[in-house]
Scaffold this active site. Structure first.
Site, PDB file in Angstrom:
ATOM      1  N   CYS A  12      36.170 -16.939 -90.898  1.00  0.00           N
ATOM      2  CA  CYS A  12      37.566 -16.530 -90.772  1.00  0.00           C
ATOM      3  C   CYS A  12      38.240 -16.723 -92.129  1.00  0.00           C
ATOM      4  O   CYS A  12      37.650 -17.253 -93.073  1.00  0.00           O
ATOM      5  CB  CYS A  12      38.264 -17.371 -89.713  1.00  0.00           C
ATOM      6  SG  CYS A  12      38.353 -19.141 -90.129  1.00  0.00           S
ATOM      7  N   HIS A  74      40.482 -28.796 -91.892  1.00  0.00           N
ATOM      8  CA  HIS A  74      41.027 -29.315 -90.639  1.00  0.00           C
ATOM      9  C   HIS A  74      42.358 -30.030 -90.833  1.00  0.00           C
ATOM     10  O   HIS A  74      43.059 -30.304 -89.857  1.00  0.00           O
ATOM     11  CB  HIS A  74      40.030 -30.298 -90.010  1.00  0.00           C
ATOM     12  CG  HIS A  74      38.647 -29.755 -89.918  1.00  0.00           C
ATOM     13  ND1 HIS A  74      37.666 -30.021 -90.859  1.00  0.00           N
ATOM     14  CD2 HIS A  74      38.078 -28.922 -89.015  1.00  0.00           C
ATOM     15  CE1 HIS A  74      36.560 -29.390 -90.530  1.00  0.00           C
ATOM     16  NE2 HIS A  74      36.771 -28.713 -89.426  1.00  0.00           N
ATOM     17  N   HIS A 124      38.854 -35.063 -82.552  1.00  0.00           N
ATOM     18  CA  HIS A 124      38.570 -33.985 -83.502  1.00  0.00           C
ATOM     19  C   HIS A 124      39.417 -34.159 -84.763  1.00  0.00           C
ATOM     20  O   HIS A 124      40.607 -34.502 -84.672  1.00  0.00           O
ATOM     21  CB  HIS A 124      38.855 -32.621 -82.856  1.00  0.00           C
ATOM     22  CG  HIS A 124      38.356 -31.464 -83.661  1.00  0.00           C
ATOM     23  ND1 HIS A 124      39.043 -30.950 -84.745  1.00  0.00           N
ATOM     24  CD2 HIS A 124      37.234 -30.708 -83.543  1.00  0.00           C
ATOM     25  CE1 HIS A 124      38.365 -29.940 -85.251  1.00  0.00           C
ATOM     26  NE2 HIS A 124      37.266 -29.770 -84.552  1.00  0.00           N
ATOM     27  N   GLU A 126      40.941 -32.169 -86.669  1.00  0.00           N
ATOM     28  CA  GLU A 126      42.190 -31.405 -86.687  1.00  0.00           C
ATOM     29  C   GLU A 126      43.288 -32.108 -85.891  1.00  0.00           C
ATOM     30  O   GLU A 126      44.444 -32.163 -86.314  1.00  0.00           O
ATOM     31  CB  GLU A 126      41.960 -29.998 -86.120  1.00  0.00           C
ATOM     32  CG  GLU A 126      43.212 -29.132 -86.188  1.00  0.00           C
ATOM     33  CD  GLU A 126      43.035 -27.770 -85.557  1.00  0.00           C
ATOM     34  OE1 GLU A 126      44.018 -27.270 -84.965  1.00  0.00           O
ATOM     35  OE2 GLU A 126      41.918 -27.206 -85.639  1.00  0.00           O
ATOM     36  N   THR A 166      43.695 -25.425 -82.931  1.00  0.00           N
ATOM     37  CA  THR A 166      43.542 -23.991 -83.195  1.00  0.00           C
ATOM     38  C   THR A 166      42.209 -23.409 -82.738  1.00  0.00           C
ATOM     39  O   THR A 166      42.068 -22.196 -82.655  1.00  0.00           O
ATOM     40  CB  THR A 166      43.707 -23.697 -84.698  1.00  0.00           C
ATOM     41  OG1 THR A 166      42.677 -24.393 -85.429  1.00  0.00           O
ATOM     42  CG2 THR A 166      45.075 -24.139 -85.202  1.00  0.00           C
ATOM     43  N   CYS A 196      44.043 -19.896 -83.090  1.00  0.00           N
ATOM     44  CA  CYS A 196      44.112 -18.998 -84.240  1.00  0.00           C
ATOM     45  C   CYS A 196      43.558 -17.620 -83.890  1.00  0.00           C
ATOM     46  O   CYS A 196      42.771 -17.451 -82.961  1.00  0.00           O
ATOM     47  CB  CYS A 196      43.398 -19.618 -85.436  1.00  0.00           C
ATOM     48  SG  CYS A 196      41.682 -19.164 -85.646  1.00  0.00           S
ATOM     49  N   SER A 224      30.784 -27.833 -84.409  1.00  0.00           N
ATOM     50  CA  SER A 224      31.828 -26.829 -84.613  1.00  0.00           C
ATOM     51  C   SER A 224      32.487 -26.500 -83.280  1.00  0.00           C
ATOM     52  O   SER A 224      31.864 -25.914 -82.395  1.00  0.00           O
ATOM     53  CB  SER A 224      31.228 -25.557 -85.230  1.00  0.00           C
ATOM     54  OG  SER A 224      32.137 -24.473 -85.125  1.00  0.00           O
ATOM     55  N   SER A 269      32.930 -20.714 -88.778  1.00  0.00           N
ATOM     56  CA  SER A 269      32.469 -21.463 -89.951  1.00  0.00           C
ATOM     57  C   SER A 269      31.011 -21.159 -90.304  1.00  0.00           C
ATOM     58  O   SER A 269      30.418 -21.835 -91.140  1.00  0.00           O
ATOM     59  CB  SER A 269      32.646 -22.972 -89.709  1.00  0.00           C
ATOM     60  OG  SER A 269      32.087 -23.353 -88.466  1.00  0.00           O
TER      61      SER A 269
END
Length: 305
Positions: A12, A74, A124, A126, A166, A196, A224, A269
């Protein structure tokens, strides 16, 4: 064998930007470059960057103060940024702009004295970074399931807001948001869920893949989040087989030999060369390959460095 390729798939805009930041830093400042946490969650990307001179650390105290330190895509907490300044570190922020948008929203809610609901996995990176945008005094709740949304207790239902990780499953998250809006009618959030665009597009494409074949391969690493959710999306959409594999070597080829078709996608990713390598392996094993594309949208988003 019929091969169905999901479009879009793979990198992305946020991942491309983060990797480019590392590569540009290595070119400008030379090796080593320190990176707090994996820049993105993919085994092959991490190994490639290590070979170029990237050093991945979890604690900024392990960084060489004479060398640049990059924050991963992140995002990081405000505490990490403040500590880096105190230590006099030269930092470069590779936080995805979409993650940064969530951070801004959390800070806004905090300034408005809202109770804040963060939808995501507490451990996580993020979410750790998102929660860390505000102080310990913040009225903040992290939930991940519909059951948690149903049992969540909010004292000030007049002033409550939500954000999401996201990279979650769009279907599961919408259920949670719907529940929260029913329970707390005055809840505020961004006009669109924080999932996202790339996560949404890749999950939609995988659902379309399953309409063509019951056998799905998702290329991506086990750590991931968006890649795992692609596998889950395939299974929920009715796939009989759905693998999450770092590369072609991890696949169950004995089972694949019994198939007449297979669908392929890759997490946000995962580099495209992994797809190309898989296609080469399939071409070696099967003489008659019929390659088809399953396109749901054309992505043309790029983020400036």
């Amino acid at each position: 064998m019929d091969i169905y390729l999901a479009e879009p798939r793979g990198f992305c805009a946020g991942v491309r930007r983060a990797i480019a930041i590392v590569e540009n830093a290595l070119e400008q400042y030379g090796a080593p470059i320190y990176i707090r946490h994996e820049i993105v969650h993919n085994k092959h990307v991490i190994e490639d960057l290590k070979q170029k001179g990237a050093v991945f650390i979890e604690d900024i105290l392990d960084a060489d103060p004479k060398r640049p330190l990059i924050f991963s895509a992140h995002g990081v907490s405000q505490e990490v940024k403040d500590k880096s300044r105190e230590l006099g570190l030269f930092t470069i922020d590779a936080t995805c702009p979409l993650v940064e948008k969530v951070h801004r929203q959390v800070r806004k809610f905090f300034e408005q004295n809202f109770e804040i609901i963060v939808i995501g996995k507490k451990e996580h990176p993020e979410i750790v970074g998102t929660v860390g945008q505000v102080g310990e005094s913040a009225k903040l709740h992290v939930i991940y399931s519909l059951e948690e949304a149903k049992s969540l207790e909010i004292k000030d239902t007049e002033h409550v807001g939500f954000v999401t990780q996201t990279t979650l499953s769009t279907d599961d998250t919408l259920e949670i948001i719907h529940c929260l809006k029913e329970r707390f009618p005055k809840i505020q959030g961004l006009p669109k869920a924080d999932i996202c665009y790339a996560t949404t597009n890749r999950q939609t494409a995988v659902k379309e893949l399953v309409k063509h074949t019951p056998n799905i391969v998702i290329l991506g690493s086990k750590n991931s989040s968006n890649s795992r959710h692609l596998q889950e999306t395939a299974l929920k959409a009715g796939a009989q087989n759905a693998w999450l594999a770092d590369d072609a070597s991890e696949l169950d080829w004995e089972k694949i030999n019994t198939f007449s078709s297979i669908g392929i996608s890759a997490g946000a990713s995962a580099p495209e060369y992994l797809v190309e390598d898989l296609l080469k392996e399939l071409a070696k094993r099967y003489h008659n390959i019929n390659k088809k594309y399953v396109t749901v949208v054309k992505e043309n988003i790029n983020f400036k460095l």
